[in-house]
Design an enzyme around this catalytic site. Structure first.
Site, PDB file in Angstrom:
ATOM      1  N   ASP A   1       2.928  -9.737  -5.152  1.00  0.00           N
ATOM      2  CA  ASP A   1       3.857 -10.844  -4.908  1.00  0.00           C
ATOM      3  C   ASP A   1       3.068 -12.093  -4.497  1.00  0.00           C
ATOM      4  OD1 ASP A   1       3.158 -10.035  -2.364  1.00  0.00           O
ATOM      5  OD2 ASP A   1       5.204  -9.770  -1.633  1.00  0.00           O
ATOM      6  N   SER A   2       1.750 -11.952  -4.383  1.00  0.00           N
ATOM      7  CA  SER A   2       0.874 -13.122  -4.212  1.00  0.00           C
ATOM      8  C   SER A   2       0.999 -14.067  -5.401  1.00  0.00           C
ATOM      9  CB  SER A   2      -0.585 -12.677  -4.053  1.00  0.00           C
ATOM     10  OG  SER A   2      -0.957 -11.812  -5.099  1.00  0.00           O
TER      11      SER A   2
ATOM     12  N   ASP B   1       4.162  -4.828  -6.875  1.00  0.00           N
ATOM     13  CA  ASP B   1       4.593  -5.084  -5.501  1.00  0.00           C
ATOM     14  C   ASP B   1       6.113  -5.104  -5.431  1.00  0.00           C
ATOM     15  OD1 ASP B   1       3.101  -5.356  -3.207  1.00  0.00           O
ATOM     16  OD2 ASP B   1       2.386  -7.366  -3.711  1.00  0.00           O
TER      17      ASP B   1
ATOM     18  N   LYS C   1       4.184  -0.850  -4.576  1.00  0.00           N
ATOM     19  CA  LYS C   1       3.577  -1.039  -3.251  1.00  0.00           C
ATOM     20  C   LYS C   1       4.624  -1.591  -2.293  1.00  0.00           C
ATOM     21  CE  LYS C   1       0.345  -4.323  -2.322  1.00  0.00           C
ATOM     22  NZ  LYS C   1       1.093  -5.188  -1.358  1.00  0.00           N
TER      23      LYS C   1
ATOM     24  N   GLU D   1       5.178  -2.954   1.768  1.00  0.00           N
ATOM     25  CA  GLU D   1       4.541  -3.392   3.024  1.00  0.00           C
ATOM     26  C   GLU D   1       5.266  -2.779   4.217  1.00  0.00           C
ATOM     27  OE1 GLU D   1       4.260  -7.640   3.397  1.00  0.00           O
ATOM     28  OE2 GLU D   1       3.297  -7.872   1.449  1.00  0.00           O
TER      29      GLU D   1
ATOM     30  N   GLU E   1      -5.036  -4.585   5.204  1.00  0.00           N
ATOM     31  CA  GLU E   1      -5.304  -6.021   5.057  1.00  0.00           C
ATOM     32  C   GLU E   1      -5.658  -6.648   6.399  1.00  0.00           C
ATOM     33  OE1 GLU E   1      -2.564  -8.292   2.684  1.00  0.00           O
ATOM     34  OE2 GLU E   1      -3.501 -10.187   3.231  1.00  0.00           O
TER      35      GLU E   1
HETATM   36  O1  KIV Z   1       0.339  -9.491  -3.220  1.00  0.00           O
HETATM   37  C1  KIV Z   1      -0.866  -9.194  -3.144  1.00  0.00           C
HETATM   38  O2  KIV Z   1      -1.709  -9.716  -3.887  1.00  0.00           O
HETATM   39  C2  KIV Z   1      -1.260  -8.212  -2.164  1.00  0.00           C
HETATM   40  C3  KIV Z   1      -2.732  -8.014  -1.948  1.00  0.00           C
HETATM   41  C4  KIV Z   1      -3.276  -9.139  -1.152  1.00  0.00           C
HETATM   42  C5  KIV Z   1      -3.027  -6.701  -1.332  1.00  0.00           C
HETATM   43  O3  KIV Z   1      -0.446  -7.613  -1.545  1.00  0.00           O
END
Ligand code: KIV
Length: 271
Positions: A52-53, A91, A121, A123, A191
């Site tokens: 989600d970055s 994500d 993934k 969080e 992280e």
């Molecule tokens: O969204 C992302 O790129 C991440 C990484 C920084 C682990 O969660």
């Protein structure tokens, strides 16, 4: 030191767990589109994270909080069209798993069924999101955990800060990692935490730890593509290439040639 060749078949969650047992490091990178996924496909990188970055790296947002399921699906589809060998982890964006477990499963299912990802993934800890994580796992979707600095909680954390500095926080993060392992996660991102804590966690759990700002003892590393290419804003990572510089020179050269009427030349013009 053991050597491995570029793997011809799909990297799986089992491949990653074997890497940890064999003491071989895991390389993970973010990607958000088809051409980048194709580049990763022909590299020796094991895992693509459709992070989600994307919100910050590509969409120009200040944080990841407004990245939606539709955005994640859009980018996951592009990536999975280009990546057949690396494991593709998508994500789960903010509010796609926090509300309740049923919604979490539906959203994780969409990233797999419509997006083509092989894993998702999430969080946060099992204490917070155990129901959601267990429900996704029960449906047969592998889950990667993510603890330490969890960007979706940036406001609660008071900014993008190193986590696990106090003894109590160290203990909590260790328990969170063990909880994710016990719940059945196949790996966990660590992280932004002190390297000795990441080392202790990596030694204490049997699933691979993937570090970002967490030192060299993690079982693997992940970087945001634009940051490692010198195309992002992050100052605290190693830059492995100067893509921004290359693009700047190419754009400058193009503009100069158009304005100086040296482009297009004869060979760039249809007869
Ligand atoms: O969204 C992302 O790129 C991440 C990484 C920084 C682990 O969660």
């Amino acid at each position: 030191m053991s050597q491995h060749k570029v793997q011809p078949f799909r990297v799986t969650t089992l491949t990653l767990q074997k890497r940890k047992r064999d003491g071989e490091k895991i390389a993970m990178i973010t990607a958000y589109d088809f051409p980048t996924a194709q580049l990763v496909e022909s590299s020796d990188i094991d895992v693509i994270l459709v992070g989600d970055s994307v919100g910050m790296a590509v969409m120009g947002l200040d944080d990841t909080l407004s990245v939606s399921m539709e955005v994640m699906l859009h980018h996951t589809k592009m990536v999975t069209r280009g990546a057949k060998r690396p494991l593709v982890v998508a994500d789960m964006p903010f509010l796609s798993y926090q509300v309740n477990a049923e919604e979490a499963l539906r959203n994780a299912g969409r990233l797999v069924a419509e997006g083509g990802a092989q894993a998702v993934k999430v969080e946060g800890s099992v204490e917070k999101f155990g129901d959601a994580i267990r429900m996704i796992l029960r449906a047969g979707i592998p889950v990667m955990g993510h603890i330490g600095l969890t960007p979706q909680s940036v406001h609660q954390l008071g900014g993008y800060r190193v986590q696990g500095r106090s003894e109590a926080d160290r203990e909590r993060l260790m328990e969170e990692a063990k909880g994710l392992e016990a719940a059945g996660c196949f790996a966990v991102v660590l992280e932004c935490m002190p390297p000795d804590l990441a080392a202790e966690i990596s030694a204490a759990i049997s699933i691979p730890t993937i570090g970002i700002g967490a030192g060299a003892a993690c079982d693997g590393q992940v970087l945001v593509l634009h940051d490692m290419l010198g195309w992002g804003q992050t100052k605290f990572t190693k830059t492995f290439g100067n893509v921004r510089g290359e693009l700047e020179s190419a754009l400058a050269a193009y503009a100069a040639e158009v304005k100086g009427v040296s482009f297009p030349a004869q060979e760039h013009t249809y007869a």
